[in-house]
Design a protein around this motif. Sequence first.
Motif, PDB file in Angstrom:
ATOM      1  N   SER A  19      87.382 117.557  46.821  1.00 53.16           N
ATOM      2  CA  SER A  19      88.646 118.212  47.148  1.00 53.16           C
ATOM      3  C   SER A  19      89.005 119.269  46.102  1.00 53.16           C
ATOM      4  O   SER A  19      89.177 118.958  44.919  1.00 53.16           O
ATOM      5  CB  SER A  19      89.772 117.177  47.220  1.00 53.16           C
ATOM      6  OG  SER A  19      91.034 117.809  47.214  1.00 53.16           O
ATOM      7  N   ASP A  20      89.149 120.522  46.545  1.00 54.38           N
ATOM      8  CA  ASP A  20      89.557 121.593  45.634  1.00 54.38           C
ATOM      9  C   ASP A  20      90.887 121.263  44.956  1.00 54.38           C
ATOM     10  O   ASP A  20      91.056 121.484  43.755  1.00 54.38           O
ATOM     11  CB  ASP A  20      89.721 122.921  46.379  1.00 54.38           C
ATOM     12  CG  ASP A  20      88.407 123.590  46.738  1.00 54.38           C
ATOM     13  OD1 ASP A  20      87.333 123.059  46.389  1.00 54.38           O
ATOM     14  OD2 ASP A  20      88.459 124.657  47.375  1.00 54.38           O
ATOM     15  N   GLY A  21      91.824 120.760  45.731  1.00 51.78           N
ATOM     16  CA  GLY A  21      93.149 120.448  45.197  1.00 51.78           C
ATOM     17  C   GLY A  21      93.098 119.406  44.099  1.00 51.78           C
ATOM     18  O   GLY A  21      93.763 119.542  43.069  1.00 51.78           O
ATOM     19  N   ALA A  26      93.352 118.072  38.433  1.00 53.72           N
ATOM     20  CA  ALA A  26      92.743 117.374  37.306  1.00 53.72           C
ATOM     21  C   ALA A  26      92.465 118.352  36.165  1.00 53.72           C
ATOM     22  O   ALA A  26      92.735 118.051  34.995  1.00 53.72           O
ATOM     23  CB  ALA A  26      91.457 116.677  37.743  1.00 53.72           C
ATOM     24  N   ALA A  27      91.960 119.531  36.503  1.00 50.72           N
ATOM     25  CA  ALA A  27      91.682 120.544  35.473  1.00 50.72           C
ATOM     26  C   ALA A  27      92.967 120.976  34.779  1.00 50.72           C
ATOM     27  O   ALA A  27      93.003 121.128  33.550  1.00 50.72           O
ATOM     28  CB  ALA A  27      90.970 121.745  36.093  1.00 50.72           C
ATOM     29  N   MET A  28      94.034 121.165  35.553  1.00 51.76           N
ATOM     30  CA  MET A  28      95.324 121.541  34.961  1.00 51.76           C
ATOM     31  C   MET A  28      95.808 120.455  34.003  1.00 51.76           C
ATOM     32  O   MET A  28      96.277 120.750  32.906  1.00 51.76           O
ATOM     33  CB  MET A  28      96.369 121.780  36.055  1.00 51.76           C
ATOM     34  CG  MET A  28      96.150 123.044  36.843  1.00 51.76           C
ATOM     35  SD  MET A  28      96.352 124.544  35.872  1.00 51.76           S
ATOM     36  CE  MET A  28      98.078 124.457  35.479  1.00 51.76           C
ATOM     37  N   ALA A  29      95.705 119.212  34.418  1.00 55.32           N
ATOM     38  CA  ALA A  29      96.140 118.111  33.557  1.00 55.32           C
ATOM     39  C   ALA A  29      95.285 118.034  32.297  1.00 55.32           C
ATOM     40  O   ALA A  29      95.800 117.787  31.198  1.00 55.32           O
ATOM     41  CB  ALA A  29      96.095 116.788  34.328  1.00 55.32           C
ATOM     42  N   ALA A  49      82.897 126.243  42.631  1.00 54.64           N
ATOM     43  CA  ALA A  49      82.910 127.165  43.766  1.00 54.64           C
ATOM     44  C   ALA A  49      84.277 127.840  43.940  1.00 54.64           C
ATOM     45  O   ALA A  49      84.371 128.925  44.492  1.00 54.64           O
ATOM     46  CB  ALA A  49      82.538 126.415  45.046  1.00 54.64           C
ATOM     47  N   ASN A  50      85.330 127.223  43.431  1.00 57.28           N
ATOM     48  CA  ASN A  50      86.692 127.738  43.586  1.00 57.28           C
ATOM     49  C   ASN A  50      87.064 128.600  42.375  1.00 57.28           C
ATOM     50  O   ASN A  50      87.064 128.131  41.243  1.00 57.28           O
ATOM     51  CB  ASN A  50      87.658 126.559  43.735  1.00 57.28           C
ATOM     52  CG  ASN A  50      89.065 126.978  43.982  1.00 57.28           C
ATOM     53  OD1 ASN A  50      89.666 127.706  43.192  1.00 57.28           O
ATOM     54  ND2 ASN A  50      89.632 126.498  45.082  1.00 57.28           N
ATOM     55  N   VAL A  51      87.399 129.859  42.622  1.00 58.87           N
ATOM     56  CA  VAL A  51      87.677 130.792  41.530  1.00 58.87           C
ATOM     57  C   VAL A  51      88.902 130.370  40.717  1.00 58.87           C
ATOM     58  O   VAL A  51      88.948 130.576  39.502  1.00 58.87           O
ATOM     59  CB  VAL A  51      87.798 132.247  42.045  1.00 58.87           C
ATOM     60  CG1 VAL A  51      89.012 132.439  42.915  1.00 58.87           C
ATOM     61  CG2 VAL A  51      87.786 133.231  40.900  1.00 58.87           C
ATOM     62  N   ARG A  52      89.886 129.763  41.334  1.00 59.84           N
ATOM     63  CA  ARG A  52      91.070 129.297  40.586  1.00 59.84           C
ATOM     64  C   ARG A  52      90.687 128.204  39.593  1.00 59.84           C
ATOM     65  O   ARG A  52      91.187 128.173  38.470  1.00 59.84           O
ATOM     66  CB  ARG A  52      92.152 128.800  41.544  1.00 59.84           C
ATOM     67  CG  ARG A  52      92.755 129.906  42.379  1.00 59.84           C
ATOM     68  CD  ARG A  52      93.837 129.368  43.320  1.00 59.84           C
ATOM     69  NE  ARG A  52      94.285 130.378  44.236  1.00 59.84           N
ATOM     70  CZ  ARG A  52      95.186 131.301  43.971  1.00 59.84           C
ATOM     71  NH1 ARG A  52      95.727 131.342  42.780  1.00 59.84           N
ATOM     72  NH2 ARG A  52      95.546 132.187  44.867  1.00 59.84           N
TER      73      ARG A  52
END
Length: 132
Positions: A19-21, A26-29, A49-52
Amino acid sequence: DALPADAIPLLIACTADPSDGLRMNAAMALKLAPAGAALEAMQRLVEDANVRIRLIAASVLLRVDPANAKAGAAVVEALSDPTVGLRKAALQLVESLGPSGATFLDTLRNRAGLEEPEVRDAVVRLIGRLDS
């Protein structure tokens, strides 16, 4: 606020979820984790794969090593993304790097004439700060 130590392994495990979300959150945390605690996960996420997600990982990696090539490439890609919000986030990241953001001056100069007026003004201001 510091991230509880027992949350770090769980969040790192979430960075491998399809899941991208979930990976993004998780990365933000993990940005709140003590220095070095999530570097391996961020090294993997900078190629997500997700640029954000790549941009989030790059923000962590560039604070540790401003010369990190994969993180730098993720920022350059985000600065050229068709999504205005993503380009703005990349500009904020470059600005947050302080003098180390000068690494991106050539990319910023190339982008300045291509941007919408609102973003172009931010690019020009950032170029001025980094050039001085």
